[in-house]
Motif scaffolding. Structure first.
Motif, PDB file in Angstrom:
ATOM      1  N   ARG A  95       0.805  -1.225   0.000  1.00  0.00           N
ATOM      2  CA  ARG A  95       0.000   0.000   0.000  1.00  0.00           C
ATOM      3  C   ARG A  95       0.836   1.272   0.000  1.00  0.00           C
ATOM      4  N   ARG A  96       2.166   1.141   0.006  1.00  0.00           N
ATOM      5  CA  ARG A  96       3.053   2.313  -0.010  1.00  0.00           C
ATOM      6  C   ARG A  96       4.397   1.906  -0.591  1.00  0.00           C
ATOM      7  N   ASP A  97       5.220   2.899  -0.884  1.00  0.00           N
ATOM      8  CA  ASP A  97       6.569   2.647  -1.370  1.00  0.00           C
ATOM      9  C   ASP A  97       7.477   2.446  -0.157  1.00  0.00           C
ATOM     10  N   VAL A  98       8.013   1.238   0.009  1.00  0.00           N
ATOM     11  CA  VAL A  98       8.769   0.932   1.224  1.00  0.00           C
ATOM     12  C   VAL A  98       9.809  -0.133   0.931  1.00  0.00           C
ATOM     13  N   LEU A  99      10.932  -0.039   1.623  1.00  0.00           N
ATOM     14  CA  LEU A  99      11.968  -1.067   1.580  1.00  0.00           C
ATOM     15  C   LEU A  99      11.943  -1.819   2.904  1.00  0.00           C
ATOM     16  N   TYR A 100      11.683  -3.121   2.842  1.00  0.00           N
ATOM     17  CA  TYR A 100      11.751  -3.964   4.031  1.00  0.00           C
ATOM     18  C   TYR A 100      13.150  -4.563   4.091  1.00  0.00           C
ATOM     19  N   THR A 101      13.881  -4.204   5.117  1.00  0.00           N
ATOM     20  CA  THR A 101      15.308  -4.502   5.200  1.00  0.00           C
ATOM     21  C   THR A 101      15.619  -5.356   6.429  1.00  0.00           C
ATOM     22  N   PRO A 102      16.829  -5.890   6.501  1.00  0.00           N
ATOM     23  CA  PRO A 102      17.236  -6.538   7.750  1.00  0.00           C
ATOM     24  C   PRO A 102      17.258  -5.526   8.898  1.00  0.00           C
ATOM     25  N   PRO A 103      17.152  -5.989  10.134  1.00  0.00           N
ATOM     26  CA  PRO A 103      17.230  -5.067  11.271  1.00  0.00           C
ATOM     27  C   PRO A 103      18.569  -4.342  11.314  1.00  0.00           C
ATOM     28  N   PRO A 159      12.631  -1.837   8.929  1.00  0.00           N
ATOM     29  CA  PRO A 159      13.813  -2.660   9.211  1.00  0.00           C
ATOM     30  C   PRO A 159      13.546  -3.937   9.994  1.00  0.00           C
ATOM     31  N   SER A 160      12.311  -4.191  10.401  1.00  0.00           N
ATOM     32  CA  SER A 160      12.035  -5.386  11.211  1.00  0.00           C
ATOM     33  C   SER A 160      10.811  -6.117  10.696  1.00  0.00           C
ATOM     34  N   HIS A 161      10.624  -6.153   9.404  1.00  0.00           N
ATOM     35  CA  HIS A 161       9.425  -6.729   8.803  1.00  0.00           C
ATOM     36  C   HIS A 161       9.610  -8.222   8.570  1.00  0.00           C
ATOM     37  N   ASN A 162       8.675  -9.034   9.077  1.00  0.00           N
ATOM     38  CA  ASN A 162       8.658 -10.487   8.858  1.00  0.00           C
ATOM     39  C   ASN A 162       9.938 -11.190   9.323  1.00  0.00           C
ATOM     40  N   VAL A 163      10.545 -10.677  10.353  1.00  0.00           N
ATOM     41  CA  VAL A 163      11.719 -11.363  10.917  1.00  0.00           C
ATOM     42  C   VAL A 163      11.298 -12.739  11.414  1.00  0.00           C
ATOM     43  N   GLY A 164      12.056 -13.748  11.077  1.00  0.00           N
ATOM     44  CA  GLY A 164      11.777 -15.103  11.511  1.00  0.00           C
ATOM     45  C   GLY A 164      10.801 -15.858  10.637  1.00  0.00           C
ATOM     46  N   MET A 165      10.225 -15.204   9.620  1.00  0.00           N
ATOM     47  CA  MET A 165       9.298 -15.880   8.708  1.00  0.00           C
ATOM     48  C   MET A 165      10.053 -16.382   7.485  1.00  0.00           C
ATOM     49  N   PRO A 166       9.540 -17.426   6.829  1.00  0.00           N
ATOM     50  CA  PRO A 166      10.247 -18.010   5.677  1.00  0.00           C
ATOM     51  C   PRO A 166      10.031 -17.218   4.389  1.00  0.00           C
ATOM     52  N   THR A 167      10.363 -15.913   4.438  1.00  0.00           N
ATOM     53  CA  THR A 167      10.352 -15.073   3.250  1.00  0.00           C
ATOM     54  C   THR A 167      11.714 -15.139   2.575  1.00  0.00           C
ATOM     55  N   SER A 168      11.783 -14.700   1.352  1.00  0.00           N
ATOM     56  CA  SER A 168      13.049 -14.769   0.620  1.00  0.00           C
ATOM     57  C   SER A 168      14.141 -13.978   1.322  1.00  0.00           C
ATOM     58  N   LYS A 169      13.831 -12.765   1.751  1.00  0.00           N
ATOM     59  CA  LYS A 169      14.874 -11.913   2.336  1.00  0.00           C
ATOM     60  C   LYS A 169      15.367 -12.457   3.677  1.00  0.00           C
ATOM     61  N   THR A 170      14.425 -12.969   4.493  1.00  0.00           N
ATOM     62  CA  THR A 170      14.837 -13.504   5.796  1.00  0.00           C
ATOM     63  C   THR A 170      15.624 -14.793   5.624  1.00  0.00           C
ATOM     64  N   TRP A 171      15.156 -15.690   4.746  1.00  0.00           N
ATOM     65  CA  TRP A 171      15.892 -16.928   4.475  1.00  0.00           C
ATOM     66  C   TRP A 171      17.295 -16.624   3.968  1.00  0.00           C
ATOM     67  N   PHE A 172      17.425 -15.673   3.063  1.00  0.00           N
ATOM     68  CA  PHE A 172      18.722 -15.349   2.490  1.00  0.00           C
ATOM     69  C   PHE A 172      19.680 -14.859   3.571  1.00  0.00           C
ATOM     70  N   ALA A 173      19.201 -13.964   4.434  1.00  0.00           N
ATOM     71  CA  ALA A 173      20.054 -13.446   5.507  1.00  0.00           C
ATOM     72  C   ALA A 173      20.432 -14.540   6.505  1.00  0.00           C
ATOM     73  N   ALA A 221      24.016 -12.679   4.454  1.00  0.00           N
ATOM     74  CA  ALA A 221      24.105 -11.591   3.490  1.00  0.00           C
ATOM     75  C   ALA A 221      22.752 -10.890   3.428  1.00  0.00           C
ATOM     76  N   PRO A 222      22.724  -9.609   3.083  1.00  0.00           N
ATOM     77  CA  PRO A 222      21.463  -8.859   3.161  1.00  0.00           C
ATOM     78  C   PRO A 222      20.463  -9.229   2.079  1.00  0.00           C
ATOM     79  N   GLY A 223      19.210  -9.329   2.483  1.00  0.00           N
ATOM     80  CA  GLY A 223      18.083  -9.454   1.568  1.00  0.00           C
ATOM     81  C   GLY A 223      17.132  -8.303   1.816  1.00  0.00           C
ATOM     82  N   VAL A 224      16.604  -7.719   0.765  1.00  0.00           N
ATOM     83  CA  VAL A 224      15.714  -6.557   0.878  1.00  0.00           C
ATOM     84  C   VAL A 224      14.488  -6.793   0.002  1.00  0.00           C
TER      85      VAL A 224
END
Length: 400
Positions: free
Chosen positions: A300-308, A341-355, A360-363
């Motif tokens: 619903r907005r322009d946002v970057l979900y990043t590692p903490p 910076p703390s979106h879906n931490v611990g969930m099996p999303t691509s960015k969290t799995w990659f990190a 290495a960072p996933g965004v």
């Protein structure tokens, strides 16, 4: 009382070419009464869900806009054609049941571009569970969608054209549950041990602004003004369309296995995510250490979900540094991306799995559902230029 008709689609140039054939067609019994007569509603093209349709009048219809599975992210996608023997008024009611209206309807214009229907064409109920489109359509075929309709064939054509003009190789890395190819584009590094950058897209079918953003980002990153020296220093693996079955059938979220693919990174129970994982592992076996993953979506907005902040990843503080460069490049009146910076931490999303797997960072790169399309292009171009500057600084630091 139904709302008065508020717009002439003739003035938008909305006489469209006849739609192509889809792989599967809605069951005729579900569309009884809608596909015959002087004004007709059909859903027989790629990305059209095939919802239950009820005729409410000579040129009035009701669609039951329901998800492919229960317990799903509320992304009520719709796409349909209106056929008229002559110019006429038409109405289409969208009934979302327990879900709510989300997407501003868009129309395909005569030149193939898309435009949002004006707000006064769409009347949304107070509780958001119904929406009425009041239209004045020309003779011929008028295509309406929750967002721009980008069929499977058009996506394949785009991948082929992009790869050809940028010297990339194309390979089928696996098949979807229904046997559609999952294709990856690769740009070879100049050295055998160059770091690996992965770019993903198309996990969630209705997230069309993410598709538009991904394409603009890639066109800038690899286009005629790209810095070849920077690109050569990295191995690039790009998988733009990971959920072709979901796109084909007009799903809100899932593949045909009833699963959100961006909740299957780690388990890899679905052939689509398993194919992506195998392609990544093959690159690692070839000597390319994971460096960065970018996954393009819509919300619903322009946002970057990043590692903490402070996460023990290499390169360290990538998100903070990249966002700083984006902001320094950005010339728009409003801020560029928000940051989560703390979106879906611990969930099996691509960015969290990659990190978690590669340190290495996933965004996740998200564009707003209703973000102006020119802004999407500007954001993507800015993000690509900023990434080029960042990667250039990294390669400069590693030079002897």
């Amino acid at each position: 009382m139904r709302p008065q008709l508020a717009i002439s689609l003739l003035t938008l140039g909305a006489v469209l070419a006849a739609p192509g054939c889809a792989t599967t067609s809605p069951e005729p019994s579900r569309l009884a009464g809608c596909e015959t007569g002087a004004v007709r509603l059909t859903q027989d093209f790629s990305t059209a869900p095939g919802y239950a349709c009820q005729r409410e009048g000579e040129a009035a219809f009701e669609l039951s806009v329901l998800p492919e599975d229960p317990e799903i992210n509320p992304s009520p996608w719709y796409a349909f054609d209106l056929h008229a023997d002559e110019a006429t008024d038409a109405e289409v009611a969208l009934d979302y049941a327990d879900y709510r209206h989300r997407y501003q309807p868009r129309i395909e214009l005569e030149d193939g571009h898309w435009a949002a229907l004006p707000a006064d064409v769409v009347t949304v109920s107070e509780d958001g569970h119904q929406a009425m489109l009041a239209l004045d359509i020309p003779a011929g075929v008028t295509r309406i969608g929750a967002q721009e309709v980008i069929p499977i064939e058009a996506r394949a054509d785009w991948r082929a054209a992009f790869a050809d003009r940028n010297g990339m190789s194309r390979a089928v890395i696996g098949d979807s549950r229904e046997g559609r190819p999952i294709e990856a584009l690769t740009r070879q590094a100049s050295t055998s041990n160059a770091p690996l950058i992965i770019i993903l897209g198309g996990q969630h079918p209705p997230e069309v602004t993410g598709v538009l953003g991904l394409r603009a980002f890639l066109d800038t990153m690899f286009g005629p003004h790209a810095d070849a020296t920077v690109l050569d220093a990295y191995q690039w693996l790009i998988i733009p369309d990971l959920n072709p079955d979901g796109v084909e059938h007009g799903h809100w979220r899932h593949n045909t296995g009833g699963l959100d693919l961006n909740r299957d990174w780690g388990p890899f129970t679905q052939p689509e995510t398993a194919a992506a994982f195998a392609a990544i592992e093959q690159q690692i076996m070839n000597g390319h250490a994971p460096f960065l993953l970018l996954d393009f979506h819509s919300t619903r907005r322009d946002v970057l979900y990043t590692p903490p902040d402070g996460a023990a990843l290499t390169p360290f503080a990538f998100s903070e540094d990249w966002i700083s460069l984006i902001e320094s490049e950005w010339t728009g009146d409003d801020p560029a991306f928000d940051r989560g910076p703390s979106h879906n931490v611990g969930m099996p999303t691509s960015k969290t799995w990659f990190a978690d797997t590669y340190a290495a960072p996933g965004v996740t790169v998200e564009y707003g559902d209703n973000t102006d399309r020119d802004r999407i292009i500007a954001l993507s171009q800015t993000a690509a230029r900023a990434l080029t500057r960042y990667l250039d600084s990294q390669t400069a630091n590693s030079r002897p």
